[in-house]
Design an enzyme around this catalytic site. Structure first.
Site, PDB file in Angstrom:
ATOM      1  CE1 TYR A  11      -4.172   1.530   0.415  1.00  0.00           C
ATOM      2  CE2 TYR A  11      -3.341   2.475   2.452  1.00  0.00           C
ATOM      3  CZ  TYR A  11      -4.305   2.415   1.470  1.00  0.00           C
ATOM      4  OH  TYR A  11      -5.401   3.226   1.541  1.00  0.00           O
TER       5      TYR A  11
ATOM      6  NE  ARG B 146      -6.413  11.924  -6.203  1.00  0.00           N
ATOM      7  CZ  ARG B 146      -6.461  10.814  -5.460  1.00  0.00           C
ATOM      8  NH1 ARG B 146      -5.533   9.887  -5.534  1.00  0.00           N
ATOM      9  NH2 ARG B 146      -7.464  10.600  -4.644  1.00  0.00           N
TER      10      ARG B 146
ATOM     11  CE  LYS C  63      -6.899   2.356  -1.609  1.00  0.00           C
ATOM     12  NZ  LYS C  63      -7.414   3.280  -0.629  1.00  0.00           N
TER      13      LYS C  63
ATOM     14  CD  GLU D  66      -9.198   3.488  -3.779  1.00  0.00           C
ATOM     15  OE1 GLU D  66     -10.087   2.806  -3.256  1.00  0.00           O
ATOM     16  OE2 GLU D  66      -8.663   4.449  -3.213  1.00  0.00           O
ATOM     17  CG  ASP D  67      -6.124   6.579  -6.205  1.00  0.00           C
ATOM     18  OD1 ASP D  67      -6.757   7.042  -5.239  1.00  0.00           O
ATOM     19  OD2 ASP D  67      -4.962   6.157  -6.092  1.00  0.00           O
TER      20      ASP D  67
ATOM     21  CG  ASP E 295     -11.146   4.112   0.178  1.00  0.00           C
ATOM     22  OD1 ASP E 295     -11.764   4.211   1.251  1.00  0.00           O
ATOM     23  OD2 ASP E 295      -9.965   3.746   0.089  1.00  0.00           O
ATOM     24  CG  ASP E 296      -9.675   8.315  -3.500  1.00  0.00           C
ATOM     25  OD1 ASP E 296      -8.659   7.998  -2.867  1.00  0.00           O
ATOM     26  OD2 ASP E 296      -9.978   7.803  -4.589  1.00  0.00           O
TER      27      ASP E 296
ATOM     28  CG  ASN F  97      -1.265   8.831   1.121  1.00  0.00           C
ATOM     29  OD1 ASN F  97      -0.635   8.971   2.154  1.00  0.00           O
ATOM     30  ND2 ASN F  97      -2.528   8.440   1.093  1.00  0.00           N
TER      31      ASN F  97
END
Ligand SMILES: NC(=O)c1ccc[n+]([C@@H]2O[C@H](COP(=O)([O-])OP(=O)(O)OC[C@H]3O[C@@H](n4cnc5c(N)ncnc54)[C@H](O)[C@@H]3O)[C@@H](O)[C@H]2O)c1
Length: 522
Positions: free
Chosen positions: A140, A193, A211, A283-284, A306-307, A448
């Site tokens: 991760y 992203r 994940k 995600e992202d 999730d973000d 991150n």
């Protein structure tokens, strides 16, 4: 090799497939546009081929390597295919951890773990579960970020499912190519992203894979029920487009109708293939798509971003926990964010909702305790017309301020949260300023990977003279300051999404609601 396979047909369900739990979906829209749960329907059981002998040793799902017992070696035609020694899983684990610890470069550890996952899945998860603190930064953030950047070069065997523009019109067929029929959680990205590293196109696959490894290791969801997916609509990353090892579509990102149509086809195909109760975790995605996708599909699918939502729940939980140290109730605090994207506005909204519920005050009022700074400065009402939709609720009355330091001095927050994806933005001046009017400032540097963190733990403790309560998105080691050791917290959605997803799966939920997020953060 045919003889090495045993056709188990229906019996295979005992091993890996429960037809009773399998559903096909569709969903009917009711008059409010919210669709309702589809009646569970039985599907015809598949015929499963279960490997034995040579093939079994090459099947990561069932391979145990030297841990196959004498009895298993006889039963599964493994005699002679393994050296005579048997070795317990504990011993295998010890050996592997020794090997992994010898690698100096984190990416080598990542590759060793990926190889293990491709060779012996049970051992991989045993390792991850037993050594989660040590291995989390590898599978991760931060190492997974580097792995995505170099994904083309380190690529060996494909993991997960790739759906590109080439598969337009055939997405359902692609889903049917996936060997597992009972999928409970999908993590999907379009790679635009990736962490704070920007557009990594198809190479973003490392994120869904990582994940979902945590869904199993931390949430207990079976690996076979987890499906990582990357939707490849091109990339605007010039370096990748010119990289001879790039594994994705070599074209600029498609947008507009073509993008929306592919996503639409994907979302319907998922529901058609796996039913109503499969969790789809976005995600992202870049924020210009993330908010729209969540809004578009939250009434028709079991979607979770999730973000936006996971981060919100974990950060709210962290802030509430920190109140025991900094004092006061949530509504007595003032929040300033650097970064007003998915993470920033997602957290801000959940904090406002929690205060609203606790104090029985309308959320429009409680939002006023929360201020956000984006790349153009403090979000204020005079900017409202030019703001993206998701930023508008945060445009409060104030004179314009174009930088963080002045915003800190003017707003005087008790909680400072970094979510801009831009590293080193909590400068000495910023931290000194926030420490000048707070006995114990709460500082969260969420961006991150480590390179993008707003400040390091050491900087936060040193510049605040040891007074800050600090957590970061990527982990930092403990810091010694003035003879005292400070252990920073990690504020990362990894603490919530595996449990949250598991909760959705076992409760049989078909939609995600804010109350669930508030409950999760408690
Ligand atoms: N710790 C966690 O659990 C967690 C969870 C989600 C996201 N993140 C991290 O948060 C960061 C942002 O993620 P996101 O999904 O919100 O991204 P995003 O692209 O949606 O939002 C970024 C925001 O930062 C602003 N910004 C960009 N440059 C800026 C600058 N120089 N000064 C001020 N503002 C600036 C942008 O205007 C935008 O509002 C990433 O690094 C991501 O890895 C951490």
């Amino acid at each position: 090799m045919e003889s090495a396979f045993k056709e188990l047909g229906e019996k295979a369900s005992v091993l890996d497939f429960d037809p009773k739990s399998a559903v096909v979906g569709g969903g009917v829209e009711d008059i409010y546009g919210e669709d309702t749960a589809t009646e569970d329907q039985l599907v015809t059981p598949w015929t499963y081929s279960v490997a034995s002998g040579y093939s079994l040793l090459r099947d990561p799902q069932y391979n145990k390597g030297l841990a196959f017992t004498e009895k298993e070696r006889d039963a599964h035609y493994l005699r002679g295919l393994l050296p005579p020694a048997t070795c317990s899983q504990q011993l295998q684990e010890k050996k592997l951890m020794n090997t992994i610890r010898q690698y100096q470069v984190p990416l080598q550890k990542y590759m060793a773990l990926t190889e293990l996952q491709e060779r012996n899945e049970r051992l991989f998860y045993k390792l991850l579960i037993d050594n989660v603190e040590e291995l989390l930064p590898i599978v991760y953030t931060p190492t997974v970020g580097e792995a995505c950047q170099k994904f083309g070069s380190i690529f060996r065997r494909p993991q997960g499912l790739y759906i590109s523009l080439k598969e337009k019109g055939k997405v359902l067929e692609v889903l049917k190519n996936w060997p597992e029929r009972t999928v409970q959680v999908i993590v999907v990205t379009d790679g635009e992203r990736i962490l704070g590293l920007g557009d990594l196109g198809c190479q973003g696959m490392g994120i869904p894979v990582g994940k979902l490894a945590l869904y199993t290791a931390l949430g207990g969801v079976r690996p076979s029920a987890c499906l990582p997916i990357t939707i490849d609509v091109g990339t605007n990353n010039k370096q990748l487009l010119e990289d001879e090892f790039y594994i994705g579509l070599r074209q600029k990102r498609t947008t507009g109708k073509e993008y929306a149509d592919l996503l639409d086809e994907f979302m319907s195909a998922v529901k058609q293939n796996y039913g109503e109760k499969v969790v789809i975790q976005f995600e992202d995605f870049a924020n210009h798509n993330a908010f729209q996708l969540l809004e578009k599909y939250r009434r028709t699918h079991l979607v979770f971003n999730d973000d936006i939502q996971g981060t919100a729940a974990v950060v709210l939980a962290g802030v509430v926990a920190a109140l025991r140290l900094v004092g006061g109730s949530l509504s007595e605090h003032k929040f300033l964010f650097l970064g007003a994207g998915e993470a920033g506005t997602g957290i801000a909204e959940l904090i406002a909702l929690e205060i609203s519920q606790k104090t029985k005050t309308p959320v429009e009022e409680t939002r006023k305790k929360i201020w956000l700074v984006d790349s153009k400065g403090l979000i204020v009402s005079s900017r409202k017309d030019s703001l993206q939709q998701f930023k508008k609720p945060w445009a409060h009355e104030h004179e314009p301020i174009d930088n963080l330091l002045d915003a800190v001095k003017a707003i005087k927050p008790t909680v400072l949260i970094g979510s801009s994806g831009v590293g080193r933005t909590f400068t000495k001046e910023v931290i000194e300023a926030v420490s000048s009017f707070n006995e114990k400032p709460l500082i969260l540097a969420l961006s991150n990977p480590t390179s993008q963190s707003e400040c390091t733990a050491e900087e936060a403790y040193t510049w605040s003279k040891g007074r800050t309560i600090f957590a970061s998105g990527s982990p930092f080691d403990p810091v010694e300051y003035n003879g005292k050791v400070y252990v920073p917290g990690q504020s990362n959605n990894a603490y919530i999404f595996p449990g949250f997803g598991l909760g959705l799966v076992i409760s049989g939920a078909i939609r995600v609601h804010n109350d669930m997020l508030l409950a999760a953060c408690k």
